[in-house]
Design a protein around this motif. Structure first.
Motif, PDB file in Angstrom:
ATOM      1  N   ASP A 178     103.783  78.700  76.281  1.00 21.94           N
ATOM      2  CA  ASP A 178     104.586  78.490  75.073  1.00 21.94           C
ATOM      3  C   ASP A 178     105.232  79.754  74.530  1.00 21.94           C
ATOM      4  O   ASP A 178     105.837  79.724  73.442  1.00 21.94           O
ATOM      5  CB  ASP A 178     103.712  77.863  73.978  1.00 21.94           C
ATOM      6  N   ILE A 179     105.118  80.864  75.233  1.00 20.44           N
ATOM      7  CA  ILE A 179     105.676  82.114  74.721  1.00 20.44           C
ATOM      8  C   ILE A 179     107.200  82.052  74.690  1.00 20.44           C
ATOM      9  O   ILE A 179     107.832  81.477  75.588  1.00 20.44           O
ATOM     10  CB  ILE A 179     105.218  83.325  75.583  1.00 20.44           C
ATOM     11  N   HIS A 180     107.793  82.590  73.622  1.00 23.87           N
ATOM     12  CA  HIS A 180     109.252  82.673  73.505  1.00 23.87           C
ATOM     13  C   HIS A 180     109.657  84.123  73.730  1.00 23.87           C
ATOM     14  O   HIS A 180     109.148  85.029  73.058  1.00 23.87           O
ATOM     15  CB  HIS A 180     109.711  82.239  72.107  1.00 23.87           C
ATOM     16  N   THR A 181     110.561  84.357  74.641  1.00 20.19           N
ATOM     17  CA  THR A 181     111.103  85.693  74.856  1.00 20.19           C
ATOM     18  C   THR A 181     112.586  85.672  74.506  1.00 20.19           C
ATOM     19  O   THR A 181     113.233  84.614  74.543  1.00 20.19           O
ATOM     20  CB  THR A 181     110.916  86.159  76.310  1.00 20.19           C
ATOM     21  N   VAL A 182     113.102  86.820  74.157  1.00 26.44           N
ATOM     22  CA  VAL A 182     114.495  86.916  73.702  1.00 26.44           C
ATOM     23  C   VAL A 182     115.279  87.751  74.699  1.00 26.44           C
ATOM     24  O   VAL A 182     114.981  88.926  74.921  1.00 26.44           O
ATOM     25  CB  VAL A 182     114.560  87.551  72.294  1.00 26.44           C
ATOM     26  N   ALA A 183     116.300  87.139  75.287  1.00 22.64           N
ATOM     27  CA  ALA A 183     117.068  87.803  76.343  1.00 22.64           C
ATOM     28  C   ALA A 183     117.765  89.063  75.853  1.00 22.64           C
ATOM     29  O   ALA A 183     117.913  90.030  76.601  1.00 22.64           O
ATOM     30  CB  ALA A 183     118.093  86.825  76.914  1.00 22.64           C
ATOM     31  N   SER A 184     118.163  89.080  74.574  1.00 27.39           N
ATOM     32  CA  SER A 184     118.877  90.243  74.046  1.00 27.39           C
ATOM     33  C   SER A 184     117.975  91.470  73.959  1.00 27.39           C
ATOM     34  O   SER A 184     118.478  92.600  73.920  1.00 27.39           O
ATOM     35  CB  SER A 184     119.434  89.931  72.652  1.00 27.39           C
ATOM     36  N   GLY A 185     116.665  91.252  73.925  1.00 26.48           N
ATOM     37  CA  GLY A 185     115.734  92.362  73.781  1.00 26.48           C
ATOM     38  C   GLY A 185     115.649  92.889  72.364  1.00 26.48           C
ATOM     39  O   GLY A 185     114.940  93.861  72.091  1.00 26.48           O
ATOM     40  N   CYS A 186     116.363  92.246  71.448  1.00 27.37           N
ATOM     41  CA  CYS A 186     116.382  92.705  70.054  1.00 27.37           C
ATOM     42  C   CYS A 186     115.174  92.214  69.265  1.00 27.37           C
ATOM     43  O   CYS A 186     114.923  92.697  68.157  1.00 27.37           O
ATOM     44  CB  CYS A 186     117.659  92.234  69.367  1.00 27.37           C
ATOM     45  N   SER A 187     114.465  91.242  69.791  1.00 26.84           N
ATOM     46  CA  SER A 187     113.249  90.735  69.161  1.00 26.84           C
ATOM     47  C   SER A 187     112.157  90.653  70.217  1.00 26.84           C
ATOM     48  O   SER A 187     112.440  90.348  71.389  1.00 26.84           O
ATOM     49  CB  SER A 187     113.482  89.347  68.551  1.00 26.84           C
ATOM     50  N   GLY A 188     110.936  90.917  69.797  1.00 26.41           N
ATOM     51  CA  GLY A 188     109.821  90.843  70.728  1.00 26.41           C
ATOM     52  C   GLY A 188     109.428  89.410  71.012  1.00 26.41           C
ATOM     53  O   GLY A 188     109.906  88.476  70.359  1.00 26.41           O
ATOM     54  N   PRO A 199     112.693  88.394  61.735  1.00 26.73           N
ATOM     55  CA  PRO A 199     113.797  87.514  62.126  1.00 26.73           C
ATOM     56  C   PRO A 199     114.054  87.614  63.621  1.00 26.73           C
ATOM     57  O   PRO A 199     113.929  88.692  64.213  1.00 26.73           O
ATOM     58  CB  PRO A 199     114.978  88.046  61.319  1.00 26.73           C
ATOM     59  N   VAL A 200     114.366  86.495  64.231  1.00 25.20           N
ATOM     60  CA  VAL A 200     114.623  86.454  65.664  1.00 25.20           C
ATOM     61  C   VAL A 200     116.119  86.570  65.902  1.00 25.20           C
ATOM     62  O   VAL A 200     116.906  85.730  65.443  1.00 25.20           O
ATOM     63  CB  VAL A 200     114.090  85.145  66.285  1.00 25.20           C
ATOM     64  N   GLU A 233     118.650  86.214  68.529  1.00 21.93           N
ATOM     65  CA  GLU A 233     118.784  85.634  69.872  1.00 21.93           C
ATOM     66  C   GLU A 233     119.901  86.291  70.685  1.00 21.93           C
ATOM     67  O   GLU A 233     119.770  86.497  71.890  1.00 21.93           O
ATOM     68  CB  GLU A 233     119.067  84.138  69.754  1.00 21.93           C
ATOM     69  N   ASP A 234     121.017  86.620  70.033  1.00 20.19           N
ATOM     70  CA  ASP A 234     122.203  87.051  70.765  1.00 20.19           C
ATOM     71  C   ASP A 234     122.476  88.546  70.694  1.00 20.19           C
ATOM     72  O   ASP A 234     122.910  89.154  71.657  1.00 20.19           O
ATOM     73  CB  ASP A 234     123.430  86.286  70.273  1.00 20.19           C
ATOM     74  N   ALA A 235     122.273  89.104  69.516  1.00 19.49           N
ATOM     75  CA  ALA A 235     122.589  90.526  69.340  1.00 19.49           C
ATOM     76  C   ALA A 235     121.686  91.108  68.259  1.00 19.49           C
ATOM     77  O   ALA A 235     121.176  90.383  67.398  1.00 19.49           O
ATOM     78  CB  ALA A 235     124.058  90.703  68.966  1.00 19.49           C
ATOM     79  N   CYS A 236     121.499  92.401  68.313  1.00 20.83           N
ATOM     80  CA  CYS A 236     120.647  93.071  67.313  1.00 20.83           C
ATOM     81  C   CYS A 236     121.396  93.167  65.990  1.00 20.83           C
ATOM     82  O   CYS A 236     122.629  93.307  65.942  1.00 20.83           O
ATOM     83  CB  CYS A 236     120.271  94.455  67.796  1.00 20.83           C
TER      84      CYS A 236
END
Length: 244
Positions: free
Chosen positions: A184-194, A237-238, A240-243
């Motif tokens: 169930d882990i969520h990762t963020v492709a942008s790398g801006c959120s852990g 805050p997550v 998703e697309d950009a920091c």
């Protein structure tokens, strides 16, 4: 709230002297009245009406569970004793954590930038509170989970005997590989959120587009060698697309 130190009550002894009062005999109508002894009546003992002292709520706390909307201080049964709301005044949260951990925090100041307001970090053993100071160009900022009064960061598995955990029982120091392997882990492709597991979706009050929402999470960060969970923070805050 602070723990109350016992107060020593001083009570003075009262010596109740039952002094006999002697009335000298008087001659009334030719009859002598003998000495009369009058004694003070002994007061009847009365039962105490003071109610039993209630235990302070924080004395029942055994765990601090970091959630997206608050830090939940829970008892041994898992019930929330106090919820430390990220939108509540920072000063109140500092008082609560100081009382819970029975130690004063150290503080460190960070200047603001175009992305973040000036910050005061309050540090106790194993836990940090990042107070956001909305001053100068930040003075009119609307408070939200994306712009809270403060953020909390766990940097150890326990503090002063209080368990520091996520809602699913994860701790700083747990294996990073096991966390990343969680289905169930969520990762963020942008790398801006852990990566994150626990999150809420709330209205995005800071978006230019009306009606949009955003995710706010409990975010994990690894140790420098990515062997273990190094810290856990919320509310984050997550992006998703950009920091931001």
């Amino acid at each position: 709230m602070s723990r109350t130190h016992p107060l020593a009550r001083r009570s003075s002894l009262r010596a109740v002297l039952a002094m006999p009062v002697v009335v000298v005999g008087l001659m009334l109508g030719g009859c002598a009245v003998g000495p009369i002894t009058v004694t003070s009546p002994t007061p009847e003992p009365t039962a105490s009406t003071e109610p039993a002292a209630e235990p302070e709520p924080l004395t029942t706390v055994v765990a601090a569970v970091i959630r997206p909307e608050s830090l939940e201080l829970r008892d041994a049964d898992g019930a929330v004793v106090v919820g430390v709301d990220y939108l509540a005044p920072s000063a109140d949260a500092v008082v609560t954590l100081t009382s819970l951990l029975e130690e004063e925090a150290t503080t460190e100041e960070f200047p603001g930038s175009g992305h973040f307001p000036p910050t005061t970090v309050h540090r106790w053993e194993g836990i940090e509170l990042w107070e956001q100071r909305y001053v100068d160009e930040w003075a009119d900022t609307e408070r939200s989970l994306a712009r809270p009064e403060f953020m909390v960061r766990l940097v150890a598995a326990e503090a002063s005997g209080i368990d520091l955990a996520t809602s699913d029982g994860r701790h700083v120091g747990d294996a990073w590989a096991e966390l990343i392997a969680e289905p169930d882990i969520h990762t963020v492709a942008s790398g801006c959120s852990g990566p994150y597991l626990d999150f809420v979706e709330v209205p995005d009050r800071h978006s230019q587009v009306t009606g949009t929402t955003m995710k706010v999470s409990v975010e994990f960060d690894p140790t420098t060698d990515e062997a273990a969970i190094g810290s856990v923070s919320a509310p984050m805050p997550v992006f998703e697309d950009a920091c931001a």
